[in-house]
Design a protein around this motif. Structure first.
Motif, PDB file in Angstrom:
ATOM      1  N   LYS A 195      18.153   9.855  50.300  1.00 46.73           N
ATOM      2  CA  LYS A 195      18.025   9.119  49.040  1.00 46.73           C
ATOM      3  C   LYS A 195      17.562   7.677  49.269  1.00 46.73           C
ATOM      4  N   MET A 196      17.050   7.073  48.207  1.00 49.60           N
ATOM      5  CA  MET A 196      16.603   5.692  48.257  1.00 49.60           C
ATOM      6  C   MET A 196      17.828   4.774  48.196  1.00 49.60           C
ATOM      7  N   LEU A 197      17.965   3.912  49.199  1.00 47.50           N
ATOM      8  CA  LEU A 197      19.132   3.041  49.289  1.00 47.50           C
ATOM      9  C   LEU A 197      18.910   1.764  48.479  1.00 47.50           C
ATOM     10  N   VAL A 198      19.807   1.535  47.520  1.00 46.28           N
ATOM     11  CA  VAL A 198      19.807   0.312  46.704  1.00 46.28           C
ATOM     12  C   VAL A 198      21.157  -0.365  46.915  1.00 46.28           C
ATOM     13  N   ILE A 199      21.150  -1.675  47.101  1.00 48.51           N
ATOM     14  CA  ILE A 199      22.405  -2.364  47.384  1.00 48.51           C
ATOM     15  C   ILE A 199      22.607  -3.560  46.460  1.00 48.51           C
ATOM     16  N   THR A 200      23.879  -3.900  46.253  1.00 48.65           N
ATOM     17  CA  THR A 200      24.261  -5.195  45.698  1.00 48.65           C
ATOM     18  C   THR A 200      25.225  -5.805  46.710  1.00 48.65           C
ATOM     19  N   VAL A 201      25.321  -7.121  46.724  1.00 49.40           N
ATOM     20  CA  VAL A 201      26.244  -7.811  47.626  1.00 49.40           C
ATOM     21  C   VAL A 201      26.968  -8.894  46.833  1.00 49.40           C
ATOM     22  N   GLY A 202      28.281  -8.802  46.806  1.00 53.65           N
ATOM     23  CA  GLY A 202      29.056  -9.817  46.085  1.00 53.65           C
ATOM     24  C   GLY A 202      30.358  -9.240  45.571  1.00 53.65           C
ATOM     25  N   SER A 203      31.240 -10.136  45.187  1.00 52.95           N
ATOM     26  CA  SER A 203      32.530  -9.715  44.646  1.00 52.95           C
ATOM     27  C   SER A 203      32.374  -9.294  43.184  1.00 52.95           C
ATOM     28  N   ASP A 204      33.478  -8.846  42.604  1.00 48.73           N
ATOM     29  CA  ASP A 204      33.442  -8.417  41.208  1.00 48.73           C
ATOM     30  C   ASP A 204      33.733  -9.566  40.246  1.00 48.73           C
ATOM     31  N   GLU A 205      33.712 -10.811  40.723  1.00 50.13           N
ATOM     32  CA  GLU A 205      33.963 -11.926  39.805  1.00 50.13           C
ATOM     33  C   GLU A 205      32.834 -11.985  38.776  1.00 50.13           C
ATOM     34  N   PRO A 206      33.140 -12.433  37.547  1.00 48.12           N
ATOM     35  CA  PRO A 206      32.169 -12.335  36.451  1.00 48.12           C
ATOM     36  C   PRO A 206      30.806 -12.950  36.736  1.00 48.12           C
ATOM     37  N   ARG A 207      30.769 -14.078  37.455  1.00 45.52           N
ATOM     38  CA  ARG A 207      29.478 -14.750  37.642  1.00 45.52           C
ATOM     39  C   ARG A 207      28.499 -13.928  38.484  1.00 45.52           C
ATOM     40  N   LYS A 208      28.995 -12.956  39.243  1.00 41.72           N
ATOM     41  CA  LYS A 208      28.099 -12.111  40.037  1.00 41.72           C
ATOM     42  C   LYS A 208      27.378 -11.075  39.174  1.00 41.72           C
ATOM     43  N   ARG A 209      27.909 -10.793  37.969  1.00 42.89           N
ATOM     44  CA  ARG A 209      27.270  -9.932  36.964  1.00 42.89           C
ATOM     45  C   ARG A 209      26.951  -8.538  37.514  1.00 42.89           C
TER      46      ARG A 209
END
Length: 356
Positions: A195-209
């Motif tokens: 599969k095509m790998l898509v990533i996000t990096v960051g915490s779940d705090e609101p500003r990370k959206r």
């Protein structure tokens, strides 16, 4: 001479920024400048000892050692230690300001969300602490800012105070798919190489959206969604350092919809690994990201359309690993490499000494 408070590890944000300055000086990448020493302390265990060390013991030590040292400059490496600026210092003092979120709490409109930044209701101890930080920044000879956005904030908060722009560095060799290649199978069961790998990096705090990123994924056509493996790194899954390098080197794209950043390490590190980036066109991270990687923070469909395009290219290539984006790698080298960071830091130091 460098100074900070507790000896924070390199894995922390402020720790990483401090160690990058240490490394530049040790590797002679700051022209005409060397380090005499670093003044720091271990993290005290009790709350009372923490306050005594922070407000009295450590400031006294910094003041005494800087007055007795042959150093030409004292550099305090983050604004949370600005209270360490000695009164009537015998040498010029520079303080690196990453952001003024705690000194100027506010609400920031970031795309589809209003993000509170800073502590809007600090307790009595923190209020006194913030007062000490503000006084220290006023005593400093030069405030070194990590972004133009932070610099504008500093100029509004401390009018007339000299400033310099010195962006953080990114270790391009560490993230390089050529000099430090990591196999995709390091990701183990977290990944599916079909599969095509898509990533996000960051915490779940609101500003990370990250909810915006999830909304984008949910809107993908079924035939695309079935081909995509999304890793939410830092919020849903934890990776080792080596796994994070592998993720950046093998992902087809990093989604970074953050509302606001003091700098924005993940997109910079992804670009250094040759990984395409889709980021919100918002401060301050948009200062270091090419226009082709910036998207309307409000338009889910703009992001969906770009992901569909990326998927089409991935399918057309037969799902083989993408080639590193050399343009993004060169962009990071020219803007955020240790060499460019060292030159900017030397110019800031020269400015600070020239002001005295």
């Amino acid at each position: 001479m460098l100074a900070r408070g507790a000896a924070l590890p390199e894995s922390s944000g402020l720790g990483r920024a401090h160690f990058s300055i240490e490394a530049l000086l040790q590797k002679a990448l700051v022209p005409n400048w060397t380090k005499v020493r670093t003044i720091e302390h271990e993290l005290p265990e009790s709350s009372l000892d923490r306050i005594l060390t922070r407000w009295w013991k450590h400031p006294r030590m910094v003041s005494q050692e800087s007055s007795e040292s042959p150093a030409d400059l004292l550099h305090i490496t983050d604004q949370e230690q600005a209270h360490l600026v000695p009164k009537d210092s015998k040498v010029p003092v520079a303080v690196t300001v990453h952001d003024l979120f705690h000194l100027r709490p506010r609400n920031i409109i970031g795309g589809d969300t209003i993000v509170p930044v800073g502590d809007h209701s600090p307790g009595l101890v923190r209020k006194r602490d913030l007062s000490k930080l503000r006084s220290g920044l006023n005593r400093a000879d030069l405030l070194i800012c990590i972004s133009e956005s932070t610099r504008m904030d500093v100029m509004a908060s401390f009018p007339g105070k000299p400033t310099a722009l010195v962006r953080h560095q990114v270790d391009v060799d560490y993230w390089s798919p050529e000099k430090n290649p990591k196999p995709r199978n390091l990701l183990g069961d977290l990944d599916d190489e079909s599969k095509m790998l898509v990533i996000t990096v960051g915490s779940d705090e609101p500003r990370k959206r990250l909810n915006f990123a999830r909304a984008v994924i949910e809107e993908l056509p079924d035939e695309v969604l079935s081909d995509v493996n999304v890793l939410h790194i830092g919020s849903e899954v934890k990776l080792s350092d080596e796994q994070l390098v592998a993720a950046f080197q093998h992902a087809e794209v990093l989604l970074f919809p953050s509302a606001c950043e003091g700098f924005g390490y993940p997109p910079a590190e992804a670009m250094a690994a040759g990984c395409p980036v889709m980021a919100s066109d918002l401060t301050a991270h948009n200062e270091i990201i090419p226009d082709r990687c910036l998207f309307d923070p409000m338009s889910v469909m703009d992001w969906v359309d770009e992901l569909v395009r990326i998927h089409s290219e991935w399918r057309r290539s037969g799902g083989v690993p993408r080639h590193p984006d050399d343009g993004l790698i060169e962009h990071v080298k020219s803007l955020l490499s240790p060499d460019s960071h060292g030159k900017a830091l030397a110019e800031a130091y020269d400015l600070a000494v020239g002001l005295s």
